[in-house]
Design an enzyme around this catalytic site. Structure first.
Site, PDB file in Angstrom:
ATOM      1  CE  LYS A  10      -2.257  44.310  52.679  1.00  0.00           C
ATOM      2  NZ  LYS A  10      -2.004  44.720  54.042  1.00  0.00           N
ATOM      3  CE  LYS A  67      -5.536  50.281  49.367  1.00  0.00           C
ATOM      4  NZ  LYS A  67      -6.005  49.761  50.598  1.00  0.00           N
ATOM      5  CE  LYS A  92       0.531  51.082  54.897  1.00  0.00           C
ATOM      6  NZ  LYS A  92      -0.018  51.662  56.100  1.00  0.00           N
TER       7      LYS A  92
HETATM    8  P1  TYM Z   1      -4.568  50.673  56.599  1.00  0.00           P
HETATM    9  O1  TYM Z   1      -3.447  50.617  57.600  1.00  0.00           O
HETATM   10  O2  TYM Z   1      -4.336  50.086  55.264  1.00  0.00           O
HETATM   11  O3  TYM Z   1      -5.059  52.159  56.395  1.00  0.00           O
HETATM   12  C1  TYM Z   1      -5.361  52.992  57.507  1.00  0.00           C
HETATM   13  C2  TYM Z   1      -6.516  53.921  57.208  1.00  0.00           C
HETATM   14  O4  TYM Z   1      -6.230  54.737  56.062  1.00  0.00           O
HETATM   15  C3  TYM Z   1      -7.258  54.581  55.078  1.00  0.00           C
HETATM   16  N1  TYM Z   1      -6.646  54.627  53.741  1.00  0.00           N
HETATM   17  C4  TYM Z   1      -7.065  55.422  52.763  1.00  0.00           C
HETATM   18  N2  TYM Z   1      -8.057  56.323  52.691  1.00  0.00           N
HETATM   19  C5  TYM Z   1      -8.209  56.990  51.528  1.00  0.00           C
HETATM   20  N3  TYM Z   1      -7.430  56.797  50.438  1.00  0.00           N
HETATM   21  C6  TYM Z   1      -6.415  55.904  50.465  1.00  0.00           C
HETATM   22  N4  TYM Z   1      -5.640  55.746  49.394  1.00  0.00           N
HETATM   23  C7  TYM Z   1      -6.193  55.159  51.650  1.00  0.00           C
HETATM   24  N5  TYM Z   1      -5.289  54.216  52.019  1.00  0.00           N
HETATM   25  C8  TYM Z   1      -5.591  53.902  53.311  1.00  0.00           C
HETATM   26  C9  TYM Z   1      -7.870  53.212  55.375  1.00  0.00           C
HETATM   27  O5  TYM Z   1      -9.174  53.105  54.883  1.00  0.00           O
HETATM   28  C10 TYM Z   1      -7.799  53.156  56.878  1.00  0.00           C
HETATM   29  O6  TYM Z   1      -8.898  53.829  57.458  1.00  0.00           O
HETATM   30  N6  TYM Z   1      -7.255  46.977  58.548  1.00  0.00           N
HETATM   31  C11 TYM Z   1      -6.923  48.356  58.649  1.00  0.00           C
HETATM   32  C12 TYM Z   1      -6.253  48.735  59.958  1.00  0.00           C
HETATM   33  C13 TYM Z   1      -7.044  48.312  61.158  1.00  0.00           C
HETATM   34  C14 TYM Z   1      -8.247  48.924  61.623  1.00  0.00           C
HETATM   35  C15 TYM Z   1      -8.624  48.184  62.769  1.00  0.00           C
HETATM   36  C16 TYM Z   1      -9.019  50.015  61.177  1.00  0.00           C
HETATM   37  C17 TYM Z   1      -6.757  47.276  61.969  1.00  0.00           C
HETATM   38  N7  TYM Z   1      -7.706  47.188  62.957  1.00  0.00           N
HETATM   39  C18 TYM Z   1      -9.780  48.503  63.491  1.00  0.00           C
HETATM   40  C19 TYM Z   1     -10.165  50.332  61.912  1.00  0.00           C
HETATM   41  C20 TYM Z   1     -10.528  49.575  63.053  1.00  0.00           C
HETATM   42  C21 TYM Z   1      -5.945  48.699  57.503  1.00  0.00           C
HETATM   43  O7  TYM Z   1      -5.284  47.857  56.960  1.00  0.00           O
HETATM   44  O8  TYM Z   1      -5.866  50.026  57.248  1.00  0.00           O
END
Ligand code: TYM
Length: 333
Positions: free
Chosen positions: A115, A197, A200
């Site tokens: 990022k 991956k 968005k």
């Molecule tokens: P985030 O918002 O980027 O993504 C949310 C969830 O979706 C999964 N994910 C994917 N899985 C498979 N293939 C993909 N291309 C893909 N893109 C996203 C992510 O692994 C995630 O599980 N930091 C976290 C959000 C967060 C969080 C937390 C998660 C904040 N606090 C506490 C668990 C516990 C994040 O940026 O995910």
């Protein structure tokens, strides 16, 4: 006496509309667990501020995300669904944990490095300390499991390290959580570049949960496959990342194994696979999209859910925060 349920918790940032990677990597694995576990799922709106957001858009996406959680099968009676910024204990614990997290540890986080490279004009403190807020999100609820896609594994591991460090000094305050990563769908790749991956931030290769069936089939038709001459449907992620990604998605949507899929498309080219995967995804997402549209018409209902969710979450979070404050030597209020 009734055995205490194990606890699960996870969150997604409403920094963009939810996509197929979020669904297959995370949410789908949450919905099936409500009977077995006590579950907390939230909209990680505080995390989104680490990159610039348009306020009205952030509000819209946060509410839409709640409607999508419910449409993906998360019953708000059985699961505690809430908005992160409505539970102030997240920010409070994050501060304490910041003081137990090392600069070197945060510097090694791949999400920070990615990022920071994408947002070179806005490498702010929040972007750097993001994983300690995530650790606070998790540790407040003392979960056993954190269901996430494989890209979040490093953050859950850091959470474990920080919790262990804290416990080592102050006694057993935090439960040490395990990441819970699905076998199929842990990392869905972009349709326009299967070496990165699905996310968005590159919408061309991304299938959103609110996309229409026509849009979904069109995106799959244009999916980048591999420039080999073989034109044979075979799972080989190194050699054929594009086709392998389509096989993974098809497998996650239909429950068929990679071998069964190879057999199904024997003698057929990539075009047939793209068409079939597009249709399978469109069918999987159709009921979710339709229910989300219905729920979004009833703002009062959604408001009641996130208000109740925040109250429930806050009760649990406060127990942990009080314990932490006492341990570190703060005078009780
Ligand atoms: P985030 O918002 O980027 O993504 C949310 C969830 O979706 C999964 N994910 C994917 N899985 C498979 N293939 C993909 N291309 C893909 N893109 C996203 C992510 O692994 C995630 O599980 N930091 C976290 C959000 C967060 C969080 C937390 C998660 C904040 N606090 C506490 C668990 C516990 C994040 O940026 O995910």
């Amino acid at each position: 006496m009734e055995k205490e349920k194990k606890v699960m918790l996870s969150g997604i940032q409403p920094s963009g509309d939810l996509h197929l990677g979020n669904y297959l990597g995370a949410i789908r694995n949450w919905a099936a667990r409500a009977e077995e576990f006590e579950c907390y799922y939230f909209m990680a709106d505080m995390h989104t501020l680490t990159v610039h957001q348009v306020p009205a858009e952030l509000r819209r996406r946060t509410i839409t995300q709640l409607a999508q959680y419910i449409s993906c099968g998360l019953d708000p009676e059985q699961n505690t669904l809430f908005i992160q910024s409505h539970v102030p204990q997240h920010a409070e614990l994050a501060w304490v944990l910041n003081c137990f997290t090392m600069f070197g540890e945060l510097s090694r986080m791949t999400q920070f490095k990615d990022k920071a490279a994408q947002n070179a004009d806005n490498i702010n403190g929040g972007l750097f300390t993001y994983p300690t807020l995530m650790a606070a999100d998790i540790l407040l609820y003392q979960p056993d499991f954190v269901p996430v896609g494989s890209d979040q594994k490093q953050h859950v591991e850091l959470t474990r390290d920080v919790a262990q460090r804290f416990n080592h000094i102050y006694g057993d305050v935090f439960k040490i959580p395990e990441p819970y990563i699905p076998k199929e769908g842990a990392r869905i790749m972009s349709l326009s570049d299967p070496t990165v991956k699905m996310s968005k931030s590159s919408p061309e290769g991304c299938v959103f949960l609110q996309d229409s069936p026509e849009e979904i089939t069109r995106k799959f038709k244009r999916a980048v496959t591999d420039s080999d001459t073989e034109n044979c449907v075979r799972y080989a992620p190194e050699e054929k990342p594009g086709v392998s990604n389509l096989i993974v998605i098809y497998s996650a949507c239909t429950g068929r194994t990679h071998e069964q899929i190879e057999e199904e498309f024997k003698g057929q080219g990539y075009g047939a696979l793209k068409k079939a995967v597009g249709e399978a995804v469109a069918e999987t997402l159709r009921p979710i999209r339709e229910q989300t549209d219905r729920l979004l018409k009833d703002k009062g209902y959604l408001e009641e859910i996130y208000r109740n969710g925040a109250q429930r979450a806050s009760r649990t979070a406060d127990k942990t925060l009080r314990k932490v404050y006492k341990k570190v030597g703060f005078v009780p209020r």
